[in-house]
Write an enzyme that holds these catalytic residues in place. Sequence first.
Site, short mmCIF file in Angstrom:
data_model
loop_
_atom_site.label_atom_id
_atom_site.label_comp_id
_atom_site.label_asym_id
_atom_site.label_seq_id
_atom_site.Cartn_x
_atom_site.Cartn_y
_atom_site.Cartn_z
CD GLU A 1 47.48 -6.01 46.40
OE1 GLU A 1 47.63 -7.10 45.81
OE2 GLU A 1 47.18 -5.93 47.59
N PRO A 2 48.95 -3.16 41.01
CG PRO A 2 49.21 -1.16 39.82
CD PRO A 2 48.68 -1.70 41.12
NE ARG B 1 51.99 -10.26 33.91
CZ ARG B 1 52.79 -11.32 34.02
NH1 ARG B 1 53.80 -11.47 33.21
NH2 ARG B 1 52.58 -12.23 34.95
NE ARG C 1 56.80 -13.49 32.42
CZ ARG C 1 56.15 -13.55 31.28
NH1 ARG C 1 56.78 -13.29 30.15
NH2 ARG C 1 54.88 -13.82 31.24
CE1 TYR D 1 54.87 -18.80 35.79
CE2 TYR D 1 55.88 -16.87 34.81
CZ TYR D 1 55.46 -17.56 35.93
OH TYR D 1 55.63 -17.01 37.16
CB CYS E 1 73.88 -27.70 31.93
SG CYS E 1 75.47 -26.99 31.54
CD GLU E 2 68.31 -27.89 34.13
OE1 GLU E 2 67.44 -28.71 33.72
OE2 GLU E 2 68.93 -28.02 35.20
C1 PLP Z 1 51.95 -10.81 42.10
C2 PLP Z 1 50.92 -10.04 42.83
C3 PLP Z 1 50.42 -8.83 42.33
C4 PLP Z 1 50.84 -8.25 41.00
O1 PLP Z 1 50.38 -9.00 39.93
P1 PLP Z 1 50.57 -8.46 38.42
O2 PLP Z 1 49.98 -9.51 37.60
O3 PLP Z 1 52.02 -8.29 38.19
O4 PLP Z 1 49.83 -7.16 38.34
C5 PLP Z 1 49.50 -8.14 43.10
N1 PLP Z 1 49.08 -8.61 44.29
C6 PLP Z 1 49.52 -9.78 44.80
C7 PLP Z 1 49.02 -10.25 46.13
C8 PLP Z 1 50.45 -10.53 44.09
O5 PLP Z 1 50.88 -11.69 44.60
#
Ligand code: PLP
Length: 423
Positions: free
Chosen positions: A273-274, A276, A312, A316, A342-343
């Site tokens: 599940e990539p 980023r 971001r 973070y 305004c922060e």
């Molecule tokens: C956010 C998320 C991802 C993707 O994460 P990346 O760091 O963007 O690769 C994959 N799986 C789940 C369940 C997520 O919540």
Amino acid sequence: MHHFHYQGDELCCENIPLRKIAGQVGTPCYVYSCATLKHHFAVFDGAFHGMPHLICYSVKANGNIAILGLFAALGGGADIVSGGELFRARRAGISADRIVYSGVGKTQAEIDYALRENILMFNIESTQELEAISRRAAVLGLKARIALRVNPDVDPKTHPYISTGLKKNKFGIDIEQAIQAYEHARDLKSIEVVGIDCHIGSQLTEISPFIEALERLKLLASRLEQMGIRIQYVDLGGGLGIPYREEEPPHPREYAKAIIERLKDLPFKLILEPGRVIVGNAGLLLTEVLYIKKTPSKEFIIVDAGMNDLVRPSLYGSYHEIEPVLKNQREPRVVDVVGPICESSDFIARDRSLPMMQQGEILAVMSAGAYGFSMASNYNSRNRAAEVLVDGDRFHVIRKRESWEDLIRGETMPEFIKGAAGQ
Ligand SMILES: *Cc1c(COP(=O)(O)O)cnc(C)c1O
């Protein structure tokens, strides 16, 4: 690798000078490179060539339907975390049998929608959720394919806000309790157990936490096998990091190699599940310099992009490179680049050395393709930015800038207030 480079003094996205996009579309504006998106997807997908796998791109990183459509055309699926993301993915042409659904708080309406679409699998995060999905599947006369998202309790060594696989996090089911939950799931008539899943965090720059998590999943899968519960899919989640500054995350090929080595003789289909790693460095945010403001202690560059556009840094403390879209030879100076909100937390960079900038010039905030637009809000009643996709020497506005009318869409003034306001 990406396709944002200077040609002479002009920073370009593929063959288009970014100044041209800023001039025609305005700022703030997200710009994505089609060639980079395709390349990143192909490299990641290709790295797993040695084994049966499915790339379920994480929609929350960047959910624009043009980008989802691009990945659909490359054979990608989707990892979704809401009904809204399912809607996007389906609209973009991602087939339901390539969609997995994660998230700790799925509502009944979302569960029904996903059941009716017949998605590949639900990644279940609690026993109550398992009950709810089983109940709804029975009511609808459908069967739900499921995996349990287990919490493997490994430290991803990333920012605490984006760690998700530690015992203290809200995500997943404790790996010890998972056995019981699987046994229960097996006995539910409207449930078909097909997988095992985890996602331990985001922006990981080492392989070892992934491997540790994988080893725990394998152990669990073999214990399940002994109990007669056969696992078909092993879903390792996302989380591979990218270089924002000096990070040196493993290349997807190294990451894939380490995973394949440990799965190659096993009968599983792998799901990844990539997010980023595919889109992060394929996008940037264009912003115009509004004012230069010198105070006794600091120099501020005030730009027209705020934390509502790119949260971001505020959320973070993230670092983003900043480049002028037209290179200049002026003396560098140390400045804070801040937005109009305004922060005091509304900043894009602090104590950054940048060549002296002038009003009206355009800056590019790099590596903004992931968790940029998708986290944008309307705070301070600011309309959300436009998004542009570049392909070679053409570009297309894939989301137009919101209007002020968009800002108040759905808002109404009741009669009793209209009366009092004398309207
Ligand atoms: C956010 C998320 C991802 C993707 O994460 P990346 O760091 O963007 O690769 C994959 N799986 C789940 C369940 C997520 O919540």
